[in-house]
Design a protein around this motif. Structure first.
Motif, PDB file in Angstrom:
ATOM      1  N   UNK A 128       0.814  -1.213   0.000  1.00  0.00           N
ATOM      2  CA  UNK A 128       0.000   0.000   0.000  1.00  0.00           C
ATOM      3  C   UNK A 128       0.853   1.271   0.000  1.00  0.00           C
ATOM      4  N   UNK A 129       0.183   2.356  -0.350  1.00  0.00           N
ATOM      5  CA  UNK A 129       0.871   3.643  -0.443  1.00  0.00           C
ATOM      6  C   UNK A 129       1.150   4.234   0.941  1.00  0.00           C
ATOM      7  N   UNK A 130       1.766   5.371   0.944  1.00  0.00           N
ATOM      8  CA  UNK A 130       2.267   6.067   2.139  1.00  0.00           C
ATOM      9  C   UNK A 130       1.152   6.446   3.115  1.00  0.00           C
ATOM     10  N   UNK A 131       1.412   6.191   4.396  1.00  0.00           N
ATOM     11  CA  UNK A 131       0.564   6.731   5.475  1.00  0.00           C
ATOM     12  C   UNK A 131       1.478   7.320   6.535  1.00  0.00           C
ATOM     13  N   UNK A 132       0.973   8.315   7.288  1.00  0.00           N
ATOM     14  CA  UNK A 132       1.811   8.915   8.338  1.00  0.00           C
ATOM     15  C   UNK A 132       1.127   8.885   9.693  1.00  0.00           C
ATOM     16  N   UNK A 133       0.119   8.014   9.826  1.00  0.00           N
ATOM     17  CA  UNK A 133      -0.557   7.852  11.110  1.00  0.00           C
ATOM     18  C   UNK A 133      -0.494   6.384  11.510  1.00  0.00           C
ATOM     19  N   UNK A 134      -0.579   6.146  12.811  1.00  0.00           N
ATOM     20  CA  UNK A 134      -0.524   4.793  13.342  1.00  0.00           C
ATOM     21  C   UNK A 134      -1.942   4.288  13.546  1.00  0.00           C
ATOM     22  N   UNK A 135      -2.511   3.751  12.458  1.00  0.00           N
ATOM     23  CA  UNK A 135      -3.833   3.185  12.565  1.00  0.00           C
ATOM     24  C   UNK A 135      -3.761   1.703  12.894  1.00  0.00           C
ATOM     25  N   UNK A 136      -4.879   1.005  12.691  1.00  0.00           N
ATOM     26  CA  UNK A 136      -4.927  -0.436  12.927  1.00  0.00           C
ATOM     27  C   UNK A 136      -5.393  -1.095  11.641  1.00  0.00           C
ATOM     28  N   UNK A 137      -4.463  -1.768  10.974  1.00  0.00           N
ATOM     29  CA  UNK A 137      -4.754  -2.345   9.679  1.00  0.00           C
ATOM     30  C   UNK A 137      -5.765  -3.468   9.700  1.00  0.00           C
ATOM     31  N   UNK A 138      -6.065  -4.015  10.883  1.00  0.00           N
ATOM     32  CA  UNK A 138      -7.035  -5.111  10.947  1.00  0.00           C
ATOM     33  C   UNK A 138      -8.465  -4.617  11.072  1.00  0.00           C
ATOM     34  N   UNK A 139      -8.620  -3.313  11.319  1.00  0.00           N
ATOM     35  CA  UNK A 139      -9.990  -2.789  11.443  1.00  0.00           C
ATOM     36  C   UNK A 139     -10.211  -1.540  10.606  1.00  0.00           C
ATOM     37  N   UNK A 140      -9.122  -0.912  10.138  1.00  0.00           N
ATOM     38  CA  UNK A 140      -9.245   0.316   9.358  1.00  0.00           C
ATOM     39  C   UNK A 140      -8.742   0.049   7.948  1.00  0.00           C
ATOM     40  N   UNK A 141      -9.627   0.193   6.989  1.00  0.00           N
ATOM     41  CA  UNK A 141      -9.377  -0.255   5.629  1.00  0.00           C
ATOM     42  C   UNK A 141      -8.398   0.642   4.901  1.00  0.00           C
ATOM     43  N   UNK A 142      -7.743   0.107   3.890  1.00  0.00           N
ATOM     44  CA  UNK A 142      -6.928   0.950   3.013  1.00  0.00           C
ATOM     45  C   UNK A 142      -7.790   2.061   2.415  1.00  0.00           C
ATOM     46  N   UNK A 143      -7.211   3.260   2.357  1.00  0.00           N
ATOM     47  CA  UNK A 143      -7.942   4.403   1.823  1.00  0.00           C
ATOM     48  C   UNK A 143      -8.708   5.183   2.860  1.00  0.00           C
ATOM     49  N   UNK A 144      -8.776   4.687   4.084  1.00  0.00           N
ATOM     50  CA  UNK A 144      -9.471   5.412   5.155  1.00  0.00           C
ATOM     51  C   UNK A 144      -8.661   6.647   5.530  1.00  0.00           C
ATOM     52  N   UNK A 145      -9.304   7.815   5.636  1.00  0.00           N
ATOM     53  CA  UNK A 145      -8.571   9.045   5.986  1.00  0.00           C
ATOM     54  C   UNK A 145      -7.812   8.954   7.303  1.00  0.00           C
ATOM     55  N   UNK A 146      -8.184   7.982   8.169  1.00  0.00           N
ATOM     56  CA  UNK A 146      -7.518   7.881   9.451  1.00  0.00           C
ATOM     57  C   UNK A 146      -6.015   7.650   9.296  1.00  0.00           C
TER      58      UNK A 146
END
Length: 584
Positions: A128-146
């Motif tokens: 996946x592309x760049x993210x700069x926040x520490x989300x949770x990949x098991x509950x927050x989908x790719x493309x989510x603004x979080x």
């Protein structure tokens, strides 16, 4: 016992492009480096060739080359080669046992498939592309603004497509992996694919290994704030043997590159790992060997922002294909006109003497001929142990063997306008009769075509003329004899050759004063024939005698001298060659 290794010698991986700054791109093909990374080299071409088809950048797979990561900072796709079968989607193979595998259920492709994990043939998909926040990949989908940044979107390079390998028609190198997208000079290039090994041998054995592995995609560099490269596909190995035993062959896909922990300014940044390359192609004949065409594993992200799902959307390459049979193998097909001519030195053959043939082979073109067979199997009436041949070439031609013994069976290289001349000298058996036909032939190498096959054979038929030198001696080991005594004459017939003598007669007309009482004949290397003696006429018809110093016919003639005999007793024996005899 050693290794033949062409790993990384196939199609090249996508090169790192200059730093691009595009965000939220999803281009499959582009001429703008800001929008994505370079695709891997493939059977469709590379770089300048891609530019003519819409661009070298973007996530679309170019035939068997992996797609480049798309801006911003997704991973490169894996190259492809062997076709294991099954559908190609470009999304690679999702590992159901990966750490945080539940995250796959949030993947847009999986959702489109009703929850079924991707199991595509060919190369894997980049992360996946760049993210700069520490989300949770098991509950927050790719493309989510979080996720922030480029929102960790599913836009990694697509996996390359498998190709239809066929040793009898066409073979391919593995496809190169796509590069990771970069904007901070931290990305990884795509891995080069495996090359090709083609072995043709009567026997292949030992504990060695043949390798055509794809290279791993390059890990991130420097600050590790860009996408990693996709792995190159496994290469191609073909072994054609009559006997195959022992060695192993492997053509594994390269693993995807790793996105290492970001150093600055934000350690929770995550970027796309590289995809695994697809497995290669192995075909063999003549036995069984160990093989490995496994697909390369996907790379991981070591960012603390995606520890719950380190694959971060990158998938593995699929396994390649192993075929335990190889049919017809191709050679360069050429069309040319080879011709052969043959002549005998002299107009007749004399048994027991050498016969000398001259054989000329030429090439009228239009193609050069390599490895052409020249064959002259002498008739059985020749003595193999006393047959020799020599070869001479001109006009750029070459004799692969300059001389030999026995039948003429050799190979030549014959360019257009060249000539090869053979001198074949064979000893004709002393028993030869009738007429002898000797044929020479030229054959192009397998796969080549002769435009005029009617001049590929040349025969010479020659009459045989046996000539013998019969000699006869007669003795009685007596200087004088008394009237009324018995006298024994010994007659010996020999043949100085060179040919066998068949069908002659031995005649002795007993002189007056000597009465025949007994005649015997013993043969060595011949036949005394039939005894047609009558009264005082001694006659043996149909005698035969081989040529040489050993063979002989020995006659013993016993008879009594008359009591009234006076003077000299003269007895003469002679050889008669009837017109029906098979020699002169």
């Amino acid at each position: 016992e050693g290794t033949i290794d062409v790993s990384g010698r196939g199609f090249r991986g996508g090169a790192l492009s200059g730093a691009g700054g595009g965000l939220f791109r999803s281009d499959f093909v582009s001429s703008q480096q800001d929008f994505g990374a370079e695709k891997g080299e493939s059977i469709a071409g590379y770089q300048e060739t891609y530019d003519l088809q819409g661009g070298r950048y973007g996530r679309g797979a170019a035939i068997n080359g992996g797609g480049g990561g798309t801006a911003h900072n997704s991973g490169g796709g894996g190259g492809a080669n062997g076709n294991r079968g099954g559908e190609w989607t470009g999304h690679g193979v999702m590992d159901a046992n990966a750490v945080g595998a539940i995250a796959w259920q949030l993947d847009p492709f999986v959702i489109s498939q009703g929850g079924r994990l991707a199991n595509s043939s060919g190369g894997g998909r980049g992360g996946h592309s760049f993210s700069d926040k520490d989300g949770n990949g098991t509950i927050e989908a790719p493309g989510d603004p979080v996720w922030g940044g480029d929102r960790r979107r599913e836009v990694g390079g697509r996996g390359g497509r498998p190709v239809p390998q066929d040793p009898s028609q066409r073979l391919f190198f593995g496809g190169g992996g796509g590069a990771g997208a970069q904007n901070n000079e931290s990305g990884g290039a795509g891995g080069d694919a495996g090359g090709m090994i083609y072995v043709i041998a009567n026997k292949v054995s030992g504990n060695g290994e043949l390798r055509a592995d794809g290279e791993a995609g390059q890990d991130t560099r420097n600050e590790h704030r860009d996408g990693a490269g996709g792995g190159g596909a496994g290469g191609t190995i073909v072994i054609v043997a009559k006997e195959l035993r022992g060695p192993t062959a492997r053509a594994r896909g390269g693993v995807g590159g790793v996105q290492k922990s970001s150093l600055f300014p934000n350690e929770v940044e995550s970027q796309g790992p590289g995809a695994g390359g697809g497995g290669g192609y192995i075909a063999y004949s003549g036995g069984e060997i160990g093989t490995d065409v496994s697909g390369g594993a996907n790379g991981l992200s070591l960012s603390v922002g995606v520890t719950e799902f380190p694959a971060n959307g990158a998938t593995s390459g699929a396994a390649g294909l192993v075929v335990p049979t190889v049919g017809q193998i191709p050679f360069c097909r050429t069309t040319t006109d080879l011709a052969i001519r043959k002549r005998l030195e002299g107009s007749q053959l004399i048994p027991g003497t050498p016969a000398v043939y001259t054989i000329e082979v030429t090439n009228a073109g239009p193609a050069n001929a390599f490895g052409a067979d020249v064959i002259d199997l002498l008739p059985a009436t020749f003595v193999r142990d006393e047959t020799r041949w020599t070869c001479s070439a001109s006009g750029g031609a070459s004799c692969l063997v300059a001389e030999g013994e026995g039948d003429l069976t050799t190979r030549i290289n014959l360019p257009v306008g060249g000539q090869v001349v053979f001198r074949l000298e064979g000893m004709l058996a002393s028993s030869a009769q009738g007429a002898i036909t000797n044929t020479a032939e030229v054959r192009l190498a397998a796969g080549a075509i002769d435009s005029n096959p009617t001049n590929n054979r040349a025969s010479v038929t020659t009459p045989v003329r046996p000539i013998a030198d019969l000699r006869i001696t007669k003795t009685n080991q007596r200087d004088w004899v008394l009237a009324g005594e018995e006298v024994v004459y010994t007659v010996e017939v020999t043949n100085a050759g060179p040919s066998d003598a068949v069908g002659f007669e031995v005649i002795d007309l007993a002189p007056p004063g000597w009465t025949v009482t007994e005649v015997r004949c013993q043969a060595w290397g011949g036949s005394c024939g039939n005894d047609r003696s009558s009264g005082q006429s001694i006659r043996w018809q149909g005698a035969s005698l081989r040529a040489g110093f050993g063979p002989s016919l020995t006659f013993s003639m016993r008879g009594g001298v008359a009591t009234s005999a006076r003077g000299v007793l003269a007895n003469t024996v002679r050889i008669v060659i009837p017109p029906t005899a098979g020699f002169e």
